[in-house]
Design a protein around this motif. Structure first.
Motif, mmCIF file in Angstrom:
data_model
loop_
_atom_site.group_PDB
_atom_site.id
_atom_site.type_symbol
_atom_site.label_atom_id
_atom_site.label_comp_id
_atom_site.label_asym_id
_atom_site.label_seq_id
_atom_site.Cartn_x
_atom_site.Cartn_y
_atom_site.Cartn_z
ATOM 1 N N GLU A 86 9.007 -8.213 2.051
ATOM 2 C CA GLU A 86 9.708 -6.930 2.112
ATOM 3 C C GLU A 86 8.846 -5.884 2.800
ATOM 4 O O GLU A 86 9.344 -5.058 3.578
ATOM 5 C CB GLU A 86 10.076 -6.479 0.704
ATOM 6 N N GLY A 87 7.545 -5.929 2.516
ATOM 7 C CA GLY A 87 6.631 -5.002 3.182
ATOM 8 C C GLY A 87 6.554 -5.254 4.671
ATOM 9 O O GLY A 87 6.478 -4.311 5.470
ATOM 10 N N ALA A 88 6.616 -6.543 5.066
ATOM 11 C CA ALA A 88 6.596 -6.865 6.491
ATOM 12 C C ALA A 88 7.842 -6.342 7.177
ATOM 13 O O ALA A 88 7.786 -5.819 8.304
ATOM 14 C CB ALA A 88 6.479 -8.365 6.664
ATOM 15 N N ASP A 89 9.001 -6.461 6.498
ATOM 16 C CA ASP A 89 10.251 -5.924 7.070
ATOM 17 C C ASP A 89 10.150 -4.411 7.239
ATOM 18 O O ASP A 89 10.582 -3.856 8.261
ATOM 19 C CB ASP A 89 11.430 -6.251 6.145
ATOM 20 N N ALA A 90 9.578 -3.733 6.229
ATOM 21 C CA ALA A 90 9.433 -2.289 6.301
ATOM 22 C C ALA A 90 8.497 -1.904 7.436
ATOM 23 O O ALA A 90 8.764 -0.945 8.179
ATOM 24 C CB ALA A 90 8.914 -1.742 4.972
ATOM 25 N N ASP A 91 7.400 -2.653 7.590
ATOM 26 C CA ASP A 91 6.448 -2.365 8.666
ATOM 27 C C ASP A 91 7.108 -2.550 10.032
ATOM 28 O O ASP A 91 6.892 -1.754 10.964
ATOM 29 C CB ASP A 91 5.222 -3.296 8.561
ATOM 30 N N ALA A 92 7.927 -3.598 10.150
ATOM 31 C CA ALA A 92 8.598 -3.855 11.412
ATOM 32 C C ALA A 92 9.595 -2.749 11.746
ATOM 33 O O ALA A 92 9.730 -2.311 12.900
ATOM 34 C CB ALA A 92 9.308 -5.201 11.361
ATOM 35 N N ALA A 93 10.269 -2.239 10.690
ATOM 36 C CA ALA A 93 11.224 -1.166 10.906
ATOM 37 C C ALA A 93 10.523 0.118 11.362
ATOM 38 O O ALA A 93 10.998 0.831 12.256
ATOM 39 C CB ALA A 93 12.019 -0.898 9.610
ATOM 40 N N VAL A 94 9.382 0.390 10.746
ATOM 41 C CA VAL A 94 8.599 1.580 11.134
ATOM 42 C C VAL A 94 8.106 1.460 12.559
ATOM 43 O O VAL A 94 8.174 2.392 13.352
ATOM 44 C CB VAL A 94 7.424 1.784 10.162
ATOM 45 N N ALA A 95 7.638 0.230 12.898
ATOM 46 C CA ALA A 95 7.146 0.013 14.262
ATOM 47 C C ALA A 95 8.277 0.164 15.272
ATOM 48 O O ALA A 95 8.076 0.686 16.374
ATOM 49 C CB ALA A 95 6.521 -1.375 14.376
#
Length: 209
Positions: free
Chosen positions: A197-206
């Motif tokens: 979930e954190g990786a998805d959030a990081d990808a969205a921010v990027a």
């Protein structure tokens, strides 16, 4: 030192060098040392039992040897699943190390046919190393592995910008391994889920940057 890398940390197996045939890859230093220690353990300590621990003669010593063999195999697979990045040469290196460890455990501690669970995990993880991510659904290797092992390994296939579970916890690989010893499989899966979930959030921010 290099001898306890598998037990105290995760070796870096980058994809920079071109892959070599398995016969041209030497066993890692930490696995070579582990092999020497297990062989010495049998000759120095197990040989003092009368009779010596034998797979054909049930005894307390034989049972303890089987427990140790299970721990060595599963502990190595756990740490191997945490290696990242892992390119083609890294996969070949781990396969070579798994074969060496399989042989010495069978000779020094207990025949692998008496360890059906760990042996199945070891074979499945070796197969997983060489499977494309697109072919994992329904794979026998995935079926035979604990879910946490498969998911940890899949982080090795993600770009380094995606943090692995232990990185999100602020732990080294060896610290995370101890954490796994102290927590249930469901808690381990929850930790992996949080990392995804954190990786998805990081990808969205990027993507929004």
């Amino acid at each position: 030192g290099g001898g306890d890398a598998a037990a105290s940390g995760t070796p870096s197996l980058s994809s920079a060098p071109p892959p070599s045939p398995p016969s041209m890859i030497d066993t890692s230093g930490y696995v070579s040392e582990a092999s020497q220690l297990l062989t010495g353990f049998r000759s120095e300590f197990l040989s003092r039992f009368v009779p010596a621990p034998s797979p054909t003669v049930p005894s307390v010593a034989s049972a303890l040897c089987e427990r140790l063999a299970c721990r060595v195999l599963l502990f190595f697979v756990r740490h191997a699943s945490l290696v990242r990045p892992l390119g083609p040469r890294g996969s070949l290196q781990l396969a070579k190390d798994l074969s060496e460890l399989q042989m010495v455990v069978s000779q020094a501690l207990a025949p692998l046919e008496q360890l059906p669970g760990p042996y199945k995990v070891l074979k499945a993880f070796r197969a997983l190393l060489f499977q494309d991510s697109s072919s994992l659904q329904g794979s026998p290797a995935v079926r035979d592995l604990p879910p946490s092992i498969t998911l940890h390994h899949l982080f090795s296939r993600l770009p380094p910008t995606f943090k692995a579970p232990h990185e999100r916890l602020g732990l080294s690989a060896s610290q995370y391994s101890l954490w796994l010893d102290e927590h249930s499989p469901s808690e381990a899966l929850a930790c992996v889920s949080a990392a995804l979930e954190g990786a998805d959030a990081d990808a969205a921010v990027a993507g929004d940057a």
